[in-house]
Design a protein around this motif. Structure first.
Motif, short mmCIF file in Angstrom:
data_model
loop_
_atom_site.label_atom_id
_atom_site.label_comp_id
_atom_site.label_asym_id
_atom_site.label_seq_id
_atom_site.Cartn_x
_atom_site.Cartn_y
_atom_site.Cartn_z
N PRO A 61 0.80 -1.23 0.00
CA PRO A 61 0.00 0.00 0.00
C PRO A 61 0.83 1.28 0.00
O PRO A 61 0.27 2.37 -0.15
CB PRO A 61 -0.79 -0.10 1.32
N PHE A 62 2.13 1.18 0.17
CA PHE A 62 2.93 2.36 0.45
C PHE A 62 3.79 2.86 -0.70
O PHE A 62 3.98 4.08 -0.84
CB PHE A 62 3.84 2.10 1.66
N SER A 63 4.34 1.99 -1.52
CA SER A 63 5.30 2.46 -2.51
C SER A 63 5.37 1.53 -3.71
O SER A 63 5.92 0.44 -3.62
CB SER A 63 6.70 2.58 -1.88
N GLN A 64 4.83 1.99 -4.84
CA GLN A 64 4.93 1.22 -6.06
C GLN A 64 6.37 1.19 -6.55
O GLN A 64 6.84 0.18 -7.09
CB GLN A 64 4.02 1.79 -7.15
N ALA A 107 10.91 -6.18 -7.46
CA ALA A 107 10.68 -7.09 -8.58
C ALA A 107 11.97 -7.28 -9.38
O ALA A 107 12.31 -8.40 -9.78
CB ALA A 107 9.57 -6.55 -9.48
N ARG A 108 12.69 -6.19 -9.58
CA ARG A 108 13.96 -6.30 -10.30
C ARG A 108 14.97 -7.12 -9.49
O ARG A 108 15.72 -7.92 -10.03
CB ARG A 108 14.51 -4.90 -10.59
N GLN A 124 -2.07 -9.99 -6.27
CA GLN A 124 -2.25 -8.61 -5.81
C GLN A 124 -0.96 -7.82 -5.98
O GLN A 124 -0.98 -6.66 -6.38
CB GLN A 124 -2.68 -8.61 -4.34
N ILE A 125 0.16 -8.45 -5.67
CA ILE A 125 1.45 -7.80 -5.85
C ILE A 125 1.71 -7.55 -7.33
O ILE A 125 2.16 -6.47 -7.72
CB ILE A 125 2.57 -8.69 -5.25
N ALA A 126 1.40 -8.54 -8.16
CA ALA A 126 1.64 -8.42 -9.60
C ALA A 126 0.82 -7.29 -10.21
O ALA A 126 1.31 -6.53 -11.05
CB ALA A 126 1.31 -9.74 -10.29
N ARG A 127 -0.44 -7.17 -9.82
CA ARG A 127 -1.29 -6.09 -10.33
C ARG A 127 -0.71 -4.72 -9.97
O ARG A 127 -0.68 -3.80 -10.80
CB ARG A 127 -2.70 -6.20 -9.77
N THR A 128 -0.29 -4.59 -8.73
CA THR A 128 0.26 -3.31 -8.29
C THR A 128 1.56 -2.99 -9.02
O THR A 128 1.84 -1.84 -9.36
CB THR A 128 0.51 -3.33 -6.77
N TYR A 129 2.36 -4.03 -9.26
CA TYR A 129 3.60 -3.83 -10.00
C TYR A 129 3.33 -3.32 -11.42
O TYR A 129 4.00 -2.42 -11.93
CB TYR A 129 4.41 -5.13 -10.07
N GLY A 130 2.34 -3.91 -12.08
CA GLY A 130 2.06 -3.54 -13.46
C GLY A 130 1.75 -4.71 -14.36
O GLY A 130 1.99 -4.68 -15.56
N MET A 131 1.21 -5.78 -13.79
CA MET A 131 0.79 -6.93 -14.58
C MET A 131 -0.60 -6.66 -15.14
O MET A 131 -1.51 -6.26 -14.41
CB MET A 131 0.78 -8.19 -13.73
N ILE A 132 -0.77 -6.87 -16.43
CA ILE A 132 -2.05 -6.66 -17.10
C ILE A 132 -2.61 -8.04 -17.45
O ILE A 132 -2.13 -8.71 -18.37
CB ILE A 132 -1.87 -5.82 -18.38
N PHE A 133 -3.60 -8.48 -16.72
CA PHE A 133 -4.16 -9.80 -16.95
C PHE A 133 -5.21 -9.74 -18.06
O PHE A 133 -6.16 -8.95 -17.98
CB PHE A 133 -4.77 -10.35 -15.66
N ILE A 134 -5.03 -10.57 -19.06
CA ILE A 134 -5.91 -10.53 -20.23
C ILE A 134 -6.84 -11.74 -20.24
O ILE A 134 -6.41 -12.88 -20.08
CB ILE A 134 -5.08 -10.45 -21.53
N ASP A 135 -8.12 -11.46 -20.43
CA ASP A 135 -9.14 -12.50 -20.54
C ASP A 135 -9.53 -12.61 -22.01
O ASP A 135 -10.30 -11.81 -22.52
CB ASP A 135 -10.35 -12.13 -19.68
N ARG A 136 -8.97 -13.60 -22.70
CA ARG A 136 -9.20 -13.72 -24.14
C ARG A 136 -10.64 -14.11 -24.48
O ARG A 136 -11.08 -13.94 -25.61
CB ARG A 136 -8.23 -14.75 -24.73
#
Length: 240
Positions: A34-37, A44-45, A112-124
């Motif tokens: 919640p504090f720092s993207q 992640a790096r 939840q961590i992945a979404r905050t990082y910048g993961m874009i989940f695609i529903d084909r």
């Protein structure tokens, strides 16, 4: 000790060190969520770097990069053969947002961590509503100045196979309005997508030339398909 038992032993040790070491990383990432993207992106790096060290010194996998890593904002179209590059890209590139299949969004805590990082989940299979959501997220991350990673063939592909690009690639290319950097690789020969045992060897990333934004669908698909498959062919065999 011959190659197969040694590879099996290395794989067991890799699992103990990498997945065991990843648990505290995920816990800390969830705490700071919640504090720092920015700190999350740095973690992640670092996680990608930890994976590389485990792969290099336990599995005996070396990485070779041919070509220049892009410094500007681009659409990274990457061949996808195994789990290896999904973590490596966090280490190699500068905080890219990543288009991934929706199944990964069901992993508790990590998603939840992945979404905050910048993961874009695609529903084909999600229809128009899913497409609008995808477009909104892509615009958001492009507006932040971040590169976008997409696996244009749609998923992990066995070594030597060269399927047609998924239809969504051309749409995302048009939406993002970014130049494309295609990247070929051969990770599946040493880090199989389905097999348990991993093998010592070299994973090569071949970074292609910039392809400008604004091309027609047929041209961009043909150029990307050719570029991401330059290291692949039916003669490739899994290392043993």
């Amino acid at each position: 000790m011959n190659a197969q038992p040694l590879a099996f032993l290395r794989t067991i040790l890799f699992g103990l060190f990498f997945y065991g070491g990843s648990v505290p990383i995920v816990i800390v990432a969830f705490i700071i969520l919640p504090f720092s993207q920015f700190r999350l992106q740095s973690m992640a790096r670092g996680w990608g770097g930890y994976h590389y060290l485990c792969a290099r010194y336990i599995l005996g996998i070396r990485v070779r990069i041919e070509g220049d890593i892009p410094e500007q904002q681009v659409l990274l179209a990457i061949k996808h053969e195994s789990f290896f590059e999904t973590i490596e890209l966090l280490r190699i590139f500068n905080r890219p947002a990543v288009v991934a299949k929706k199944e990964l969004s069901r992993i508790p805590l990590w998603s939840q961590i992945a979404r905050t990082y910048g993961m874009i989940f695609i529903d084909r299979d999600g229809g128009a509503a899913a497409l609008r959501k995808l477009m909104g997220e892509v615009r958001h991350f492009v507006g932040q100045g971040r590169s976008i990673v997409i696996y244009p063939e749609g998923g992990s592909i066995p070594p030597g196979e060269q399927p047609a690009l998924q239809a969504g690639f051309a749409g995302l290319y048009k939406l993002a309005k970014l130049p494309v950097v295609p990247i070929a690789l051969n990770s599946g020969t040493v880090y199989p997508r389905r097999g348990f045992v991993k093998y010592a060897g070299v994973v090569t990333y071949k970074i292609g030339d910039f392809i400008p934004a604004g091309l027609g669908r047929e041209e961009i698909e043909a150029r990307v398909h050719t570029a991401i498959n330059v290291l692949n062919g039916p003669e490739r065999k899994l290392s043993t």
